[in-house]
Design a protein around this motif. Structure first.
Motif, PDB file in Angstrom:
ATOM      1  N   PRO A  16       0.787  -1.150   0.042  1.00 29.34           N
ATOM      2  CA  PRO A  16      -0.053  -0.112   0.087  1.00 29.34           C
ATOM      3  C   PRO A  16       1.014   1.188   0.061  1.00 29.34           C
ATOM      4  CG  PRO A  16      -0.889  -1.513   1.611  1.00 29.34           C
ATOM      5  CD  PRO A  16       0.621  -2.142   1.186  1.00 29.34           C
ATOM      6  N   VAL A  17       0.153   2.185  -0.695  1.00 26.42           N
ATOM      7  CA  VAL A  17       1.037   3.510  -0.887  1.00 26.42           C
ATOM      8  C   VAL A  17       1.404   4.071   0.682  1.00 26.42           C
ATOM      9  CG1 VAL A  17       1.169   5.783  -1.689  1.00 26.42           C
ATOM     10  CG2 VAL A  17       0.191   3.985  -2.984  1.00 26.42           C
ATOM     11  N   SER A  18       2.688   4.681   1.016  1.00 27.86           N
ATOM     12  CA  SER A  18       3.072   4.973   2.192  1.00 27.86           C
ATOM     13  C   SER A  18       2.356   6.626   2.249  1.00 27.86           C
ATOM     14  CB  SER A  18       4.482   4.973   2.300  1.00 27.86           C
ATOM     15  OG  SER A  18       4.864   5.569   3.595  1.00 27.86           O
ATOM     16  N   SER A  19       2.277   6.971   3.494  1.00 25.27           N
ATOM     17  CA  SER A  19       2.037   8.396   3.609  1.00 25.27           C
ATOM     18  C   SER A  19       3.202   9.083   4.005  1.00 25.27           C
ATOM     19  CB  SER A  19       1.000   8.488   4.766  1.00 25.27           C
ATOM     20  OG  SER A  19       1.355   7.986   5.915  1.00 25.27           O
ATOM     21  N   LEU A  20       4.271   8.580   4.401  1.00 22.21           N
ATOM     22  CA  LEU A  20       5.527   9.030   4.588  1.00 22.21           C
ATOM     23  C   LEU A  20       6.394   9.598   3.386  1.00 22.21           C
ATOM     24  CD1 LEU A  20       7.024   6.579   7.504  1.00 22.21           C
ATOM     25  CD2 LEU A  20       5.910   8.820   7.856  1.00 22.21           C
ATOM     26  N   GLN A  21       6.856  10.567   3.663  1.00 21.50           N
ATOM     27  CA  GLN A  21       7.482  11.218   2.764  1.00 21.50           C
ATOM     28  C   GLN A  21       9.103  11.620   3.144  1.00 21.50           C
ATOM     29  OE1 GLN A  21       5.773  14.266   0.399  1.00 21.50           O
ATOM     30  NE2 GLN A  21       3.722  13.359   0.418  1.00 21.50           N
ATOM     31  N   GLY A  22      10.312  11.604   2.169  1.00 20.78           N
ATOM     32  CA  GLY A  22      11.464  11.973   2.696  1.00 20.78           C
ATOM     33  C   GLY A  22      12.178  12.047   1.442  1.00 20.78           C
ATOM     34  N   SER A  23      13.484  12.664   1.922  1.00 21.03           N
ATOM     35  CA  SER A  23      14.441  13.050   0.851  1.00 21.03           C
ATOM     36  C   SER A  23      15.626  11.991   0.885  1.00 21.03           C
ATOM     37  CB  SER A  23      14.896  14.439   0.494  1.00 21.03           C
ATOM     38  OG  SER A  23      13.784  15.203   0.248  1.00 21.03           O
ATOM     39  N   TYR A  24      16.444  11.669   0.057  1.00 16.23           N
ATOM     40  CA  TYR A  24      17.763  10.668  -0.003  1.00 16.23           C
ATOM     41  C   TYR A  24      18.693  11.603  -0.933  1.00 16.23           C
ATOM     42  CZ  TYR A  24      16.433   8.328  -4.139  1.00 16.23           C
ATOM     43  OH  TYR A  24      16.080   7.987  -5.530  1.00 16.23           O
ATOM     44  N   TYR A 144       6.759  13.224  10.835  1.00 13.67           N
ATOM     45  CA  TYR A 144       6.856  12.072  11.583  1.00 13.67           C
ATOM     46  C   TYR A 144       6.103  12.389  12.671  1.00 13.67           C
ATOM     47  CZ  TYR A 144      10.632  14.704  13.472  1.00 13.67           C
ATOM     48  OH  TYR A 144      11.558  15.846  13.953  1.00 13.67           O
ATOM     49  N   ASN A 145       5.605  11.391  13.483  1.00 12.33           N
ATOM     50  CA  ASN A 145       4.826  11.263  14.882  1.00 12.33           C
ATOM     51  C   ASN A 145       5.319  10.220  15.842  1.00 12.33           C
ATOM     52  OD1 ASN A 145       3.403   9.328  13.961  1.00 12.33           O
ATOM     53  ND2 ASN A 145       1.902  10.468  13.109  1.00 12.33           N
ATOM     54  N   THR A 146       4.678  10.093  16.856  1.00 11.22           N
ATOM     55  CA  THR A 146       4.929   9.001  17.725  1.00 11.22           C
ATOM     56  C   THR A 146       4.793   7.509  17.206  1.00 11.22           C
ATOM     57  OG1 THR A 146       2.909   8.973  18.832  1.00 11.22           O
ATOM     58  CG2 THR A 146       4.556  10.469  19.660  1.00 11.22           C
ATOM     59  N   SER A 147       3.905   7.452  15.981  1.00  8.69           N
ATOM     60  CA  SER A 147       3.759   6.168  15.551  1.00  8.69           C
ATOM     61  C   SER A 147       4.831   5.966  14.350  1.00  8.69           C
ATOM     62  CB  SER A 147       2.421   6.195  15.167  1.00  8.69           C
ATOM     63  OG  SER A 147       2.273   6.818  14.104  1.00  8.69           O
ATOM     64  N   THR A 148       5.539   6.631  14.137  1.00  7.61           N
ATOM     65  CA  THR A 148       6.516   6.680  12.939  1.00  7.61           C
ATOM     66  C   THR A 148       7.261   5.407  13.007  1.00  7.61           C
ATOM     67  OG1 THR A 148       6.214   8.885  12.285  1.00  7.61           O
ATOM     68  CG2 THR A 148       8.131   7.703  11.509  1.00  7.61           C
ATOM     69  N   ALA A 149       7.948   5.251  14.178  1.00  2.99           N
ATOM     70  CA  ALA A 149       8.997   4.325  14.340  1.00  2.99           C
ATOM     71  C   ALA A 149       8.449   3.065  14.261  1.00  2.99           C
ATOM     72  CB  ALA A 149       9.681   4.400  15.728  1.00  2.99           C
ATOM     73  N   ASP A 150       7.175   2.699  14.949  1.00  2.46           N
ATOM     74  CA  ASP A 150       6.697   1.524  14.888  1.00  2.46           C
ATOM     75  C   ASP A 150       6.229   0.994  13.254  1.00  2.46           C
ATOM     76  OD1 ASP A 150       7.038   0.800  17.507  1.00  2.46           O
ATOM     77  OD2 ASP A 150       4.924   1.684  18.015  1.00  2.46           O
ATOM     78  N   TRP A 151       5.605   2.129  12.652  1.00  2.00           N
ATOM     79  CA  TRP A 151       4.990   1.932  11.454  1.00  2.00           C
ATOM     80  C   TRP A 151       6.451   1.554  10.340  1.00  2.00           C
ATOM     81  CZ3 TRP A 151       6.174   3.283   6.321  1.00  2.00           C
ATOM     82  CH2 TRP A 151       5.083   2.872   5.498  1.00  2.00           C
ATOM     83  N   LEU A 152       7.425   2.475  10.362  1.00  3.21           N
ATOM     84  CA  LEU A 152       8.610   1.998   9.779  1.00  3.21           C
ATOM     85  C   LEU A 152       9.229   0.578  10.008  1.00  3.21           C
ATOM     86  CD1 LEU A 152      10.766   5.226  10.091  1.00  3.21           C
ATOM     87  CD2 LEU A 152       9.889   4.322   8.036  1.00  3.21           C
TER      88      LEU A 152
END
Length: 373
Positions: A16-24, A144-152
């Motif tokens: 499923p498409v992730s709601s997280l975005q970031g740059s590398y 990010y939020n408090t659930s980001t770590a678990d989701w990742l």
């Protein structure tokens, strides 16, 4: 819709498409690649292997500089794989020096690259020789939020267990997809155009062939056949370049359970065709589906055949190994190993919506585009 636009349509994702975005690739040190040959140079022979670290420069340029500095014909310098320019990469190069002494270490140094180690070997280093590449990638997440770590961690576990689609990454298609566009223009020109330089020809043919494979893989995902292949499909053996043809539906019933178990264990991967001369190796339903795809892209497939490319099969899935994820907001660090020929960027796109800070125009990179900001 033009042929180029068809090939550049967005590619399907397995997760499923992730709601997280970031740059590398914000800096070269955030994208580190280390090549693993799978064997050690023997210490003797007419070929000098060089273990080189380069930063901000491409493999072809370093090979040309080695030839110039060593006073060799460019054909006397070889390497196994092309590595990213905007990165810190460590890889092997090879100088053919029959009856010649090793060049001095000071002679073989350049801006942006250095020789870390050298050793003789009796055989030339050929393209695609290396076994794998290890990646260390650092990304900055937008939010990010408090659930980001678990989701990742959960998404990363899915990727490591199930694998990801083995798409060719945007690097294969050149800056802003130019290699793909030029390849199409040259292959389908009417009247035919003068052949390009050998290096350009190789890059253009590879880009076009890779774009076709990506379309086949995307179709398999959309039709639910990525990890549930049709009867008669071809399979690749994990860790090898070997593949075998599956059996037709009537023959496969007894082996279906065994095949599924081996797929789940990562021992086998479904394989799809790379356009070229030769008979499709699949049978039954799979052969019909591949033939229909071949017919749908007939002018392009025939153009690649006319250039002498031979039909091959490539795994539809890649499984990362030696994996690790570290999260320290806003920075995400990933460590993993992929077989040679696989693209780290194709893994990233299943984890989150990742933007390449070094890529100017995502919309022209063969279906693998960054999200709108």
């Amino acid at each position: 819709m033009t042929l180029l636009e068809q090939l550049q349509q967005p590619l399907a994702k397995a997760l499923p498409v992730s709601s997280l975005q970031g740059s590398y690739r914000l800096a070269a040190r955030d994208f580190v690649v280390e090549e693993t040959l799978g064997f050690e140079p023997e210490g003797q022979g007419e070929h000098l292997y060089l273990w080189i670290e380069k930063t901000g420069t491409n493999t072809v340029f370093v090979a040309q500089e080695l030839a110039r500095k060593a006073g060799l014909h460019p054909a006397a310098v070889s390497y196994s794989g092309l590595k990213d320019r905007h990165a810190v990469t460590r890889q092997w190069f090879c100088l053919h020096l029959p009856g010649k002494a090793d060049p001095g270490s000071e002679q073989l140094q350049g801006d942006g690259w250095q020789v870390l180690r050298s050793a003789r070997h009796p055989r030339k280093l050929k393209r695609g020789t290396h076994r794998s590449n290890h990646f260390t990638l650092r990304l900055e997440l937008d939010a990010y939020n408090t659930s980001t770590a678990d989701w990742l961690q959960e998404r990363w576990q899915s990727i490591c267990t199930q694998g990801v689609p083995n798409y060719f990454g945007p690097q294969r298609f050149g800056l802003q997809g130019n290699n793909l566009q030029r390849g199409l223009e040259w292959l389908l020109a009417d009247p035919p155009q003068k052949p390009p330089r050998r290096q350009d020809k190789s890059l253009w043919l590879s880009a076009v062939r890779s774009a076709l494979f990506n379309r086949w893989l995307s179709q398999c995902i959309e039709q639910g056949q990525w990890l549930n292949p049709l009867p008669g499909s071809c399979f690749n053996l994990q860790g090898t370049r070997s593949y075998f043809a599956g059996e037709s539906e009537s023959q496969q019933q007894a082996q279906q359970q065994t095949l599924q178990q081996r797929l789940q264990q990562g021992d086998l991967h479904p394989a799809g065709p790379l356009a070229g001369r030769g008979k499709l190796q699949s049978c039954g339903e799979a052969a019909l589906a591949e033939a229909a795809f071949q017919e749908n892209w007939k002018p392009l497939w025939q153009a690649l055949e006319a250039q002498g490319l031979q039909l091959e099969y490539r795994p539809l899935r890649m499984l990362p190994t030696e994996t690790q994820l570290q999260w320290q907001a806003p920075w995400l660090t990933l460590d993993f190993t992929l077989p040679s020929g696989c693209f780290a960027t194709s893994l990233l796109r299943e984890l989150l919506e990742a933007r390449d800070a070094m890529q100017v125009d995502y919309a022209k990179v063969s279906g693998i585009s960054a999200p709108e900001s």
